[in-house]
Design a protein around this motif. Structure first.
Motif: not given
Length: 86
Positions: A18-37
Motif C-alpha cells: 500500500v502506497l497510500d490510502c484514505v478511510v471514510y464512511g459511506k451512508s447506506n439506507p439499510i445499515v447506516g454507515t459503511l466503512l470504506m477505503a
C-alpha cells in the motif's frame, strides 16, 4: 461506535503493498454507515483485496475493517491540503 479513520489508515499503510490510502464512511439506507477505503497500491495488477482484507482482520477488530477496498490511482486532496474523505 466511533471510529478514527486515521488509525485505520495507519494500519493499512503499514503493509508494503500500500502506497497510500484514505478511510471514510459511506451512508447506506439499510445499515447506516459503511466503512470504506480507497487504496493506492504499489502495483495494482498484483493487489489482492481478499487476501489483504484477511491480513487486516488479523490486526484490527472486525468493526474497524473496511467493508470495501476501492483501488485508485491517486487520492483526492481537499482545498486545505488534507486527504479528501468524500
Amino acid at each position: 461506535m466511533k471510529i478514527a479513520p486515521e488509525e485505520i489508515e495507519t494500519v493499512l499503510c503499514s503493509f508494503s503493498e500500500v502506497l497510500d490510502c484514505v478511510v471514510y464512511g459511506k451512508s447506506n439506507p439499510i445499515v447506516g454507515t459503511l466503512l470504506m477505503a480507497d487504496i493506492v497500491p504499489m502495483n495494482s495488477e498484483h493487489f489482492d483485496s481478499l487476501s489483504f482484507r484477511d491480513r487486516v482482520r488479523q490486526i484490527l477488530p472486525e468493526y474497524k475493517v473496511p467493508k470495501h477496498f476501492k483501488i485508485v490511482g491517486c487520492l483526492g486532496v481537499a482545498t486545505h491540503g488534507k486527504k479528501s474523505r468524500h
